[in-house]
Design an enzyme around this catalytic site. Structure first.
Site, PDB file in Angstrom:
ATOM      1  N   SER A 113      39.102  36.418  -6.645  1.00  0.00           N
ATOM      2  CA  SER A 113      39.297  36.785  -5.239  1.00  0.00           C
ATOM      3  C   SER A 113      38.101  36.421  -4.357  1.00  0.00           C
ATOM      4  O   SER A 113      37.740  35.263  -4.273  1.00  0.00           O
ATOM      5  CB  SER A 113      39.629  38.276  -5.147  1.00  0.00           C
ATOM      6  OG  SER A 113      40.057  38.592  -3.850  1.00  0.00           O
ATOM      7  N   HIS A 114      37.487  37.427  -3.756  1.00  0.00           N
ATOM      8  CA  HIS A 114      36.406  37.190  -2.802  1.00  0.00           C
ATOM      9  C   HIS A 114      35.038  37.173  -3.467  1.00  0.00           C
ATOM     10  O   HIS A 114      34.023  37.046  -2.779  1.00  0.00           O
ATOM     11  CB  HIS A 114      36.450  38.275  -1.726  1.00  0.00           C
ATOM     12  CG  HIS A 114      36.545  39.633  -2.341  1.00  0.00           C
ATOM     13  ND1 HIS A 114      37.699  40.100  -2.929  1.00  0.00           N
ATOM     14  CD2 HIS A 114      35.625  40.596  -2.521  1.00  0.00           C
ATOM     15  CE1 HIS A 114      37.489  41.299  -3.433  1.00  0.00           C
ATOM     16  NE2 HIS A 114      36.242  41.631  -3.202  1.00  0.00           N
ATOM     17  N   ASP A 277      39.776  34.621   2.240  1.00  0.00           N
ATOM     18  CA  ASP A 277      38.878  34.747   1.086  1.00  0.00           C
ATOM     19  C   ASP A 277      39.117  33.675   0.030  1.00  0.00           C
ATOM     20  O   ASP A 277      39.893  32.737   0.243  1.00  0.00           O
ATOM     21  CB  ASP A 277      38.998  36.150   0.486  1.00  0.00           C
ATOM     22  CG  ASP A 277      40.284  36.328  -0.296  1.00  0.00           C
ATOM     23  OD1 ASP A 277      41.283  35.686   0.062  1.00  0.00           O
ATOM     24  OD2 ASP A 277      40.288  37.106  -1.268  1.00  0.00           O
ATOM     25  N   ASP A 279      40.785  33.332  -2.775  1.00  0.00           N
ATOM     26  CA  ASP A 279      42.135  32.979  -3.226  1.00  0.00           C
ATOM     27  C   ASP A 279      43.172  33.088  -2.122  1.00  0.00           C
ATOM     28  O   ASP A 279      44.373  32.953  -2.384  1.00  0.00           O
ATOM     29  CB  ASP A 279      42.536  33.826  -4.432  1.00  0.00           C
ATOM     30  CG  ASP A 279      42.610  35.307  -4.104  1.00  0.00           C
ATOM     31  OD1 ASP A 279      41.880  35.750  -3.191  1.00  0.00           O
ATOM     32  OD2 ASP A 279      43.383  36.023  -4.760  1.00  0.00           O
ATOM     33  N   ASP A 281      44.185  35.595  -0.035  1.00  0.00           N
ATOM     34  CA  ASP A 281      45.045  36.732   0.290  1.00  0.00           C
ATOM     35  C   ASP A 281      44.450  37.671   1.347  1.00  0.00           C
ATOM     36  O   ASP A 281      45.163  38.458   1.939  1.00  0.00           O
ATOM     37  CB  ASP A 281      45.482  37.497  -0.972  1.00  0.00           C
ATOM     38  CG  ASP A 281      44.318  37.983  -1.807  1.00  0.00           C
ATOM     39  OD1 ASP A 281      43.162  37.721  -1.434  1.00  0.00           O
ATOM     40  OD2 ASP A 281      44.568  38.626  -2.849  1.00  0.00           O
ATOM     41  N   ARG A 282      43.146  37.580   1.571  1.00  0.00           N
ATOM     42  CA  ARG A 282      42.554  38.450   2.602  1.00  0.00           C
ATOM     43  C   ARG A 282      42.382  37.689   3.905  1.00  0.00           C
ATOM     44  O   ARG A 282      42.353  36.457   3.923  1.00  0.00           O
ATOM     45  CB  ARG A 282      41.177  38.942   2.164  1.00  0.00           C
ATOM     46  CG  ARG A 282      41.228  39.848   0.966  1.00  0.00           C
ATOM     47  CD  ARG A 282      39.852  40.413   0.683  1.00  0.00           C
ATOM     48  NE  ARG A 282      39.936  41.378  -0.414  1.00  0.00           N
ATOM     49  CZ  ARG A 282      39.015  42.291  -0.678  1.00  0.00           C
ATOM     50  NH1 ARG A 282      37.923  42.378   0.065  1.00  0.00           N
ATOM     51  NH2 ARG A 282      39.171  43.120  -1.682  1.00  0.00           N
ATOM     52  N   LYS A 376      49.131  40.313  -0.716  1.00  0.00           N
ATOM     53  CA  LYS A 376      48.679  40.207   0.663  1.00  0.00           C
ATOM     54  C   LYS A 376      48.500  38.721   0.969  1.00  0.00           C
ATOM     55  O   LYS A 376      48.409  37.899   0.063  1.00  0.00           O
ATOM     56  CB  LYS A 376      47.402  40.997   0.877  1.00  0.00           C
ATOM     57  CG  LYS A 376      46.288  40.707  -0.102  1.00  0.00           C
ATOM     58  CD  LYS A 376      45.302  41.869  -0.110  1.00  0.00           C
ATOM     59  CE  LYS A 376      44.223  41.643  -1.157  1.00  0.00           C
ATOM     60  NZ  LYS A 376      43.769  42.878  -1.776  1.00  0.00           N
TER      61      LYS A 376
HETATM   62  C1  G1P Z   1      38.982  46.661  -3.387  1.00  0.00           C
HETATM   63  C2  G1P Z   1      39.597  47.092  -2.071  1.00  0.00           C
HETATM   64  C3  G1P Z   1      41.080  47.324  -2.240  1.00  0.00           C
HETATM   65  C4  G1P Z   1      41.735  46.067  -2.805  1.00  0.00           C
HETATM   66  C5  G1P Z   1      41.032  45.654  -4.087  1.00  0.00           C
HETATM   67  C6  G1P Z   1      41.571  44.339  -4.631  1.00  0.00           C
HETATM   68  O1  G1P Z   1      39.149  47.673  -4.351  1.00  0.00           O
HETATM   69  O2  G1P Z   1      38.974  48.259  -1.587  1.00  0.00           O
HETATM   70  O3  G1P Z   1      41.627  47.666  -0.999  1.00  0.00           O
HETATM   71  O4  G1P Z   1      43.087  46.300  -3.084  1.00  0.00           O
HETATM   72  O5  G1P Z   1      39.627  45.496  -3.835  1.00  0.00           O
HETATM   73  O6  G1P Z   1      41.444  43.292  -3.714  1.00  0.00           O
HETATM   74  P1  G1P Z   1      38.025  48.766  -4.711  1.00  0.00           P
HETATM   75  O7  G1P Z   1      36.768  48.018  -5.070  1.00  0.00           O
HETATM   76  O8  G1P Z   1      37.810  49.582  -3.472  1.00  0.00           O
HETATM   77  O9  G1P Z   1      38.599  49.553  -5.844  1.00  0.00           O
HETATM   78 ZN    ZN Z   2      41.604  37.732  -2.689  1.00  0.00          ZN
END
Ligand code: G1P
Ligand code: ZN
Length: 543
Positions: A113-114, A277, A279, A281-282, A376
């Site tokens: 992801s990010h 981000d 991948d 999705d954000r 997302k």
């Molecule tokens: C974080 C974000 C949450 C998101 C997740 C995956 O999780 O807060 O909203 O769904 O990444 O992208 P957290 O680290 O808070 O558990």
């Molecule tokens: Zn992502």
């Protein structure tokens, strides 16, 4: 080409979370590690024999080689077919779409992801189910169990498959279809949004800056925004996915997308700025000197989605994660929509979307989406914003002003304390839990506590129960603070403190959020003893 069985030993404690397994890249690259986890996925889903899967990733370091390993293992285990993005690339929302439109048995997405990418940074693998969404807990639990007992895996000994050309190929008896990762996704966007209106907006001189942050949405944004919608060449920046995301942190928020923020708050700012981000999705949305919080974005999209063809019939309902602000609730109340509050994590929206109970959903962590896929979707949010701006003719700031005037403003901020000692973080949460019954009625920093509890969720669709989803303290007058420990951090504990206050006085609606929330912030510290217990003077990150 030969199928071989490789002996291995179980990998310890590799519990995939809601977004798969994320580890340092060199952990994934170590002897048997990726293979073990992929085998555990295959075992966890009852094998891959005769199945069709989607495969793609966000292009981070090791993406290309991991894809070859996954193909060789699938072929050795009688998988019927893999649909893979060219060069093994595919954004998470596009993979979700591909799984759905091709009705596959699921898909494997390579992404963290990010999180930053590169040999010293992070890699990840996740499995999405046939509905296109992240694997639910019963599936990730089976995968986890499989990691503990694995003794061997089957793999083909073969050369790399050429994934650079679109078309059909094969590996042993397994068919491989290399697809353009953008085409089907772009077609879906074209169905949902009024491309004519958005193109006319660009034609009229409206300027956009989309920062792909050297990640996967570059090719998607270029194809859709520039090639199809006519945004001037160069509107999409950092558009070529790079294995280390240009050395950056592909997380679309004001801190990591600071270049974009500086431009949007500068003298010659374009009309609209956006980022996504690693991948895809954000998303982050920002107008001229107008950053839009993800919570406000969700509320504003919910209030205006009907302006886009894909949502012209209205919304079945809306859903937000518990820590996300109540801004969308106010829209739902005024418009008579059902509004669901779910635990953090996208998977909880899946049941509501599948059951047709919610159409739009979102999280404060820059995730917004709808029932068009089961993830997302960053670029989707950008296009819905553009569709709304094109139809209303308003600027981002005007949209916000009008929204707040109609629904009130939910000031919002999240404070993160990273790498906190695990025992200290647990201690803080336990101490709060012990005081739920005594807090109501007490005042802290001038704010009186109205309620205190720990959020738990009963899924209205499948009846499952999720406990321990974050501690909520409500204040008289509509303020709130939520304390939650992150489930995705990799070092120590990350304490997230979500701060919110409702403002219905139009003269007070243009303050800096940190200033507007000053008493809630002080009350949060007074109630939980954050400084004292974590030994920190302040948060590491404020978003
Ligand atoms: C974080 C974000 C949450 C998101 C997740 C995956 O999780 O807060 O909203 O769904 O990444 O992208 P957290 O680290 O808070 O558990
Ligand atoms: Zn992502």
């Amino acid at each position: 080409m030969e199928r071989i069985t490789v002996q291995t030993t179980p990998i310890e404690g590799q519990k995939p979370g809601t977004s798969g397994l994320r580890k340092k890249t060199n952990v994934f690259m170590a002897l048997h590690f990726l293979e073990n986890f992929v085998q555990a996925i295959f075992t966890g889903i009852g094998g891959v024999a005769g199945k069709t899967l989607v495969l793609g990733g966000d292009g981070r370091y090791f993406n290309d080689r991991a894809a070859q390993v996954i193909l060789r293992m699938a072929a050795a285990q009688d998988c019927a077919k893999i649909i893979v993005g060219r060069d093994a690339l595919m954004s998470t929302p596009a993979a979700s779409n591909m799984i759905r439109i091709r009705k596959t048995d699921g898909g494997i997405i390579m992404s963290a992801s990010h999180n930053p990418g590169g040999p010293k940074e992070d890699f990840g693998v996740k499995f999405n189910t046939p509905n296109g969404g992240p694997a639910p807990e019963e599936v990730t639990n089976r995968i986890f169990e499989a990691t503990k007992v694995i003794e061997s895996y089957d793999i083909m000994q073969a050369q790399d498959v050429d994934l650079s050309q679109i078309g059909e190929t094969s590996l042993g008896d397994m068919a491989i279809e290399v697809v353009d990762p953008v085409a089907d996704y772009a077609a879906l966007m074209e169905k949902l949004f009024d491309f004519g209106a958005i193109a006319a907006l660009f034609e009229s001189g409206f300027r956009i800056r989309f920062d792909a942050m050297h990640a996967i949405t570059g090719p998607y944004a270029k194809s859709i925004l520039e090639d199809r919608l006519g945004a001037p060449a160069g509107s999409v920046v950092n558009a070529v996915p790079s294995p280390d995301f240009g050395g950056g942190h592909p997380d679309p928020n004001p801190i990591w997308a600071k270049d974009l923020m500086d431009i949007m708050y500068g003298a010659d700012a374009p009309d609209f700025g956006a980022a996504s981000d690693g991948d895809g999705d954000r998303n982050m949305i920002v107008g001229k000197s107008a950053y839009v919080t993800p919570s406000d974005s969700l509320a504003l999209l919910a209030a205006n989605a009907h302006l886009a063809p894909g949502y012209s019939e209205g919304l079945a309902g809306v859903a937000r994660s518990m820590p996300t602000s109540g801004a969308v609730d106010r829209v739902a109340a005024k418009r008579g929509l059902d509004c669901y509050e779910t635990p953090t994590g996208w998977k909880f929206f899946g049941n509501l979307l599948d059951a047709g109970r919610a159409t739009l959903c979102g999280e404060e962590s820059a995730g917004t989406g709808s029932d068009h896929v089961r993830e997302k979707d960053g670029l989707w949010a950008v296009l819905l914003w553009l569709n709304i701006l094109a139809k209303t003719g308003k600027s981002v700031q005007q949209m916000l002003d009008d929204h707040w005037a109609e629904f009130g403003r939910n000031y919002y901020s999240r404070h993160d304390y990273e790498g906190v000692d695990n025992a200290a973080a647990e201690g803080l949460m336990d101490a709060l839990r012990a005081r739920f019954s005594t807090l109501p009625g007490q005042s802290f920093a001038g704010r009186t506590v109205a309620s205190a509890d720990e959020f738990s969720y009963d899924d209205p669709v499948d009846g499952s129960h999720s406990a321990g989803q974050g501690i909520r303290i409500g204040f008289e007058g509509g303020g709130r603070v939520v304390f939650r420990l992150s489930g995705t951090g990799t070092v120590g504990a990350t304490l997230r403190v979500y701060l919110e206050d409702l403002c219905e006085d139009s003269a007070e609606m243009h303050k800096d959020p940190q200033e507007a929330l000053a008493d809630i912030i002080a009350a949060a510290d007074a109630i939980a003893g954050i400084r004292e217990r974590t030994g920190r003077d302040g948060p590491d990150v404020r978003t």
